[in-house]
Design a protein around this motif. Structure first.
Motif, PDB file in Angstrom:
ATOM      1  N   VAL A  18       0.617  -0.960  -0.363  1.00  0.00           N
ATOM      2  CA  VAL A  18       0.266  -0.039  -0.219  1.00  0.00           C
ATOM      3  C   VAL A  18       1.184   1.714  -0.123  1.00  0.00           C
ATOM      4  O   VAL A  18       0.371   2.318  -0.893  1.00  0.00           O
ATOM      5  CB  VAL A  18      -0.826  -0.162   1.092  1.00  0.00           C
ATOM      6  N   GLU A  19       1.647   1.204   0.471  1.00  0.00           N
ATOM      7  CA  GLU A  19       3.308   2.332   1.332  1.00  0.00           C
ATOM      8  C   GLU A  19       3.864   2.389  -0.890  1.00  0.00           C
ATOM      9  O   GLU A  19       3.331   3.962  -0.937  1.00  0.00           O
ATOM     10  CB  GLU A  19       4.142   2.103   1.319  1.00  0.00           C
ATOM     11  N   GLN A  20       4.009   1.513  -1.656  1.00  0.00           N
ATOM     12  CA  GLN A  20       4.193   1.569  -2.849  1.00  0.00           C
ATOM     13  C   GLN A  20       3.244   1.646  -3.630  1.00  0.00           C
ATOM     14  O   GLN A  20       3.446   2.891  -4.413  1.00  0.00           O
ATOM     15  CB  GLN A  20       4.404   0.288  -3.665  1.00  0.00           C
ATOM     16  N   ILE A  21       1.896   1.594  -2.916  1.00  0.00           N
ATOM     17  CA  ILE A  21       1.101   2.662  -4.411  1.00  0.00           C
ATOM     18  C   ILE A  21       0.433   3.503  -4.084  1.00  0.00           C
ATOM     19  O   ILE A  21       0.560   4.516  -5.095  1.00  0.00           O
ATOM     20  CB  ILE A  21      -0.272   1.128  -3.632  1.00  0.00           C
ATOM     21  N   GLU A  22       0.723   3.727  -2.944  1.00  0.00           N
ATOM     22  CA  GLU A  22       1.161   5.115  -2.386  1.00  0.00           C
ATOM     23  C   GLU A  22       1.585   6.788  -3.162  1.00  0.00           C
ATOM     24  O   GLU A  22       0.972   7.707  -3.527  1.00  0.00           O
ATOM     25  CB  GLU A  22       0.506   5.745  -1.321  1.00  0.00           C
ATOM     26  N   LYS A  23       2.962   5.617  -3.191  1.00  0.00           N
ATOM     27  CA  LYS A  23       3.804   6.793  -3.780  1.00  0.00           C
ATOM     28  C   LYS A  23       3.787   6.777  -5.501  1.00  0.00           C
ATOM     29  O   LYS A  23       4.644   7.413  -6.439  1.00  0.00           O
ATOM     30  CB  LYS A  23       5.487   5.548  -3.777  1.00  0.00           C
ATOM     31  N   GLY A  24       2.573   5.708  -5.590  1.00  0.00           N
ATOM     32  CA  GLY A  24       2.733   6.331  -7.535  1.00  0.00           C
ATOM     33  C   GLY A  24       2.785   4.479  -8.151  1.00  0.00           C
ATOM     34  O   GLY A  24       2.842   4.459  -9.255  1.00  0.00           O
ATOM     35  N   ASN A  25       3.892   3.583  -7.243  1.00  0.00           N
ATOM     36  CA  ASN A  25       4.361   2.436  -7.944  1.00  0.00           C
ATOM     37  C   ASN A  25       2.784   1.689  -8.343  1.00  0.00           C
ATOM     38  O   ASN A  25       2.764   0.622  -7.306  1.00  0.00           O
ATOM     39  CB  ASN A  25       5.514   1.756  -7.020  1.00  0.00           C
ATOM     40  N   PHE A  26       2.538   1.181  -9.031  1.00  0.00           N
ATOM     41  CA  PHE A  26       1.260   0.944  -9.457  1.00  0.00           C
ATOM     42  C   PHE A  26       1.109  -1.014  -9.739  1.00  0.00           C
ATOM     43  O   PHE A  26       0.851  -1.796 -10.572  1.00  0.00           O
ATOM     44  CB  PHE A  26       0.298   0.453 -10.505  1.00  0.00           C
ATOM     45  N   GLU A  27       2.526  -1.133 -10.228  1.00  0.00           N
ATOM     46  CA  GLU A  27       3.460  -2.651 -10.454  1.00  0.00           C
ATOM     47  C   GLU A  27       3.369  -3.990  -9.318  1.00  0.00           C
ATOM     48  O   GLU A  27       3.746  -4.970  -9.367  1.00  0.00           O
ATOM     49  CB  GLU A  27       4.323  -2.567 -11.407  1.00  0.00           C
ATOM     50  N   GLN A  28       2.654  -3.564  -7.939  1.00  0.00           N
ATOM     51  CA  GLN A  28       2.274  -4.533  -7.059  1.00  0.00           C
ATOM     52  C   GLN A  28       1.359  -5.568  -7.102  1.00  0.00           C
ATOM     53  O   GLN A  28       0.558  -4.853  -7.931  1.00  0.00           O
ATOM     54  CB  GLN A  28       2.301  -3.482  -5.882  1.00  0.00           C
ATOM     55  N   HIS A  29       2.502  -6.496  -6.609  1.00  0.00           N
ATOM     56  CA  HIS A  29       0.971  -7.514  -6.711  1.00  0.00           C
ATOM     57  C   HIS A  29       1.544  -8.388  -5.853  1.00  0.00           C
ATOM     58  O   HIS A  29       2.581  -8.834  -6.024  1.00  0.00           O
ATOM     59  CB  HIS A  29       1.387  -8.715  -8.260  1.00  0.00           C
ATOM     60  N   ILE A  30       0.011  -8.604  -4.883  1.00  0.00           N
ATOM     61  CA  ILE A  30       0.742  -9.334  -3.558  1.00  0.00           C
ATOM     62  C   ILE A  30      -0.260 -10.878  -3.504  1.00  0.00           C
ATOM     63  O   ILE A  30      -0.530 -11.037  -4.220  1.00  0.00           O
ATOM     64  CB  ILE A  30      -0.212  -8.161  -2.300  1.00  0.00           C
ATOM     65  N   ALA A  31       0.719 -11.928  -3.521  1.00  0.00           N
ATOM     66  CA  ALA A  31       0.038 -13.268  -3.320  1.00  0.00           C
ATOM     67  C   ALA A  31      -0.267 -13.431  -2.663  1.00  0.00           C
ATOM     68  O   ALA A  31      -0.304 -13.254  -1.093  1.00  0.00           O
ATOM     69  CB  ALA A  31       2.504 -13.575  -3.126  1.00  0.00           C
ATOM     70  N   VAL A  32      -1.619 -14.011  -3.125  1.00  0.00           N
ATOM     71  CA  VAL A  32      -2.356 -14.618  -1.872  1.00  0.00           C
ATOM     72  C   VAL A  32      -1.826 -15.474  -1.002  1.00  0.00           C
ATOM     73  O   VAL A  32      -2.458 -16.915  -2.342  1.00  0.00           O
ATOM     74  CB  VAL A  32      -3.557 -14.292  -2.446  1.00  0.00           C
ATOM     75  N   GLU A  33      -1.992 -15.894   0.117  1.00  0.00           N
ATOM     76  CA  GLU A  33      -1.344 -16.868   0.222  1.00  0.00           C
ATOM     77  C   GLU A  33      -2.324 -17.858   1.192  1.00  0.00           C
ATOM     78  O   GLU A  33      -2.703 -19.049   1.927  1.00  0.00           O
ATOM     79  CB  GLU A  33      -0.035 -17.286   0.861  1.00  0.00           C
ATOM     80  N   SER A  34      -3.943 -17.262   1.751  1.00  0.00           N
ATOM     81  CA  SER A  34      -4.915 -17.404   2.117  1.00  0.00           C
ATOM     82  C   SER A  34      -5.686 -17.505   2.022  1.00  0.00           C
ATOM     83  O   SER A  34      -6.209 -16.846   1.299  1.00  0.00           O
ATOM     84  CB  SER A  34      -4.301 -17.530   3.986  1.00  0.00           C
ATOM     85  N   GLN A  35      -6.649 -18.281   2.381  1.00  0.00           N
ATOM     86  CA  GLN A  35      -8.595 -17.458   1.518  1.00  0.00           C
ATOM     87  C   GLN A  35      -8.617 -17.648   3.178  1.00  0.00           C
ATOM     88  O   GLN A  35      -9.931 -16.954   3.553  1.00  0.00           O
ATOM     89  CB  GLN A  35      -9.201 -18.713   1.340  1.00  0.00           C
ATOM     90  N   ASP A  36      -8.648 -16.405   4.238  1.00  0.00           N
ATOM     91  CA  ASP A  36      -8.944 -15.689   5.980  1.00  0.00           C
ATOM     92  C   ASP A  36      -9.391 -14.158   5.060  1.00  0.00           C
ATOM     93  O   ASP A  36      -8.694 -14.237   3.538  1.00  0.00           O
ATOM     94  CB  ASP A  36      -7.867 -16.228   6.641  1.00  0.00           C
ATOM     95  N   GLU A  37      -9.381 -13.401   6.052  1.00  0.00           N
ATOM     96  CA  GLU A  37      -9.264 -11.938   5.917  1.00  0.00           C
ATOM     97  C   GLU A  37      -8.216 -11.621   5.099  1.00  0.00           C
ATOM     98  O   GLU A  37      -8.561 -11.426   4.827  1.00  0.00           O
ATOM     99  CB  GLU A  37     -10.000 -11.751   7.523  1.00  0.00           C
ATOM    100  N   VAL A  38      -7.694 -12.039   5.622  1.00  0.00           N
ATOM    101  CA  VAL A  38      -5.785 -11.623   4.944  1.00  0.00           C
ATOM    102  C   VAL A  38      -6.181 -11.733   4.027  1.00  0.00           C
ATOM    103  O   VAL A  38      -5.066 -10.716   3.116  1.00  0.00           O
ATOM    104  CB  VAL A  38      -4.891 -11.727   5.903  1.00  0.00           C
ATOM    105  N   GLY A  39      -6.085 -12.919   3.464  1.00  0.00           N
ATOM    106  CA  GLY A  39      -6.202 -13.712   2.309  1.00  0.00           C
ATOM    107  C   GLY A  39      -7.375 -12.750   1.031  1.00  0.00           C
ATOM    108  O   GLY A  39      -7.231 -11.747   0.365  1.00  0.00           O
ATOM    109  N   HIS A  40      -8.836 -12.235   2.114  1.00  0.00           N
ATOM    110  CA  HIS A  40      -9.459 -11.949   0.999  1.00  0.00           C
ATOM    111  C   HIS A  40      -9.216  -9.878   1.002  1.00  0.00           C
ATOM    112  O   HIS A  40      -9.606  -9.124  -0.458  1.00  0.00           O
ATOM    113  CB  HIS A  40     -10.501 -11.704   1.572  1.00  0.00           C
TER     114      HIS A  40
END
Length: 370
Positions: A106-128
């Motif tokens: 999110v900090e990188q997105i705030e700086k304008g770096n939109f090439e971020q992709h977060i690996a989804v490692e679970s199906q719980d609330e954090v994964g969602h």
């Protein structure tokens, strides 16, 4: 101590530690009481025995046994506390490490770096949450690319007429270009095109921001269509194109007549541009009902070149041209259909399109009927 890791770990450690202390205390008390009852019942005496608080004589073996039990309980309690601390620390880190990754992204997105992709490692609330951030980042990245493309397209569209005007004026000042009626008429056409482009961009930006003011009044759409068709008949005659009106009796609707006129003009000029010689453009009005709402449907259909399936989803985007080879003269500025969509939206309506490459296109504008 503001870290979630410390708070979760501390809470778990406190609960487990308190539980272990209580269990050890109760076990020791229970063991001592039961052992005293055992000695009393069996009158166990031994050498070197001692008299307890209740007059019970305990020998050295009994004392050693109780001390061993107490030590075992203490070690078991300490082992449980250490195990609880390790388990709670691992549990806390399993939650906080993904959250830290999310925070970094999110900090990188705030700086304008939109090439971020977060690996989804679970199906719980954090994964969602990670999936939601990925979707948000993709949308921001797409909007950023569209904004950059829009700025480039606006600069290009404005630069072309300005370059023509500047070149002609410089030629006139240097005496290279004659000042005559033809040159002045050409300059006038460029200024008209430039003024219309700027006005369209302004209307488009206001409509997208929801700040376009509408002067609504009861309007007969069929009369508006007749006026626009009559105005465009000279252009249609140049290409031997026939306007076929199929206007059914429809009630007056509460709209901004000037903006609806702009919608009709843009759709019909777009149809004229893409319809070959001796083609036909049909305009139809009808009442229809969808989802419990009554709509006035205006359809503009042609038998022109049509739109490919690849281009169809982007046809209402700014400066989008299905035929990349077209210039602004032959293909328009590329914002006419974008304006149509935005003006339909601000009226509470919508616009749809159906098209087949080589067979023609059909645009339908839906306006709500009060």
């Amino acid at each position: 101590m503001n870290s979630i890791t410390y708070r979760i770990n501390g809470l778990m450690f406190l609960l487990v530690g308190l539980t272990v202390v209580i269990l050890v205390y109760l076990a020791e008390a229970q063991m001592t009481g039961l052992f005293h009852e055992y000695l009393t019942a069996n009158e166990a005496y031994g050498p070197g025995g001692l008299t307890g608080a209740e007059g019970i004589i305990m020998g050295l073996p009994e004392q050693v046994f109780l001390a061993s039990v107490h030590r075992s309980l203490i070690w078991v309690g300490l082992a449980l506390i250490v195990a609880a601390f390790g388990a709670s620390f691992a549990l806390a880190r399993s939650i906080t490490i993904p959250l830290r990754k999310l925070a970094t992204a999110v900090e990188q997105i705030e700086k304008g770096n939109f090439e971020q992709h977060i690996a989804v490692e679970s199906q719980d609330e954090v994964g969602h949450l990670a999936m939601a951030i990925n979707r948000m980042n993709d949308a921001l990245n797409q909007n950023n690319r569209l904004r950059q493309r829009l700025l480039a397209d606006v600069a290009h569209e404005l630069r072309t007429p300005l370059s023509v005007i500047q070149g002609n004026l410089e030629g006139m000042l240097e005496g290279v270009v004659d000042i005559n009626q033809t040159q002045l008429s050409s300059l006038y056409d460029e200024t008209v095109h430039l003024n219309r482009l700027i006005k369209d961009l302004r209307d488009l930006s206001l409509a997208e921001a929801g700040q376009l003011l509408l002067e609504r009044q009861l309007t007969d759409i069929n009369q508006l269509i007749d006026k626009v068709v009559h105005m465009l008949e000279p252009q249609a005659e140049e290409k031997a194109i026939v306007f076929a009106n199929h206007l059914q009796p429809v009630p007056a609707v509460l709209v901004d007549a000037g903006r609806i006129n702009q919608i009709l003009y843009n759709l019909l000029t777009n149809a004229l541009r893409h319809t070959p010689r001796q083609g036909q453009i049909s305009i139809t009005t009808a009442l229809t009902t969808e989802a419990g709402q009554q709509w006035l449907k205006v359809t503009v259909a042609d038998n022109g070149t049509g739109i490919s399936a690849e281009d169809l989803p982007f046809i209402f985007n700014h400066f989008y041209r299905a035929d990349k080879a077209r210039d602004r003269r032959s293909g328009g500025s590329g914002i006419g259909l974008a304006i149509v969509k935005q003006l339909a939206d601000v009226h509470g309506g919508k616009v749809t399109v159906e098209s087949t490459r080589g067979l023609g296109s059909s645009f339908a504008v839906y306006l709500p009927v009060a």
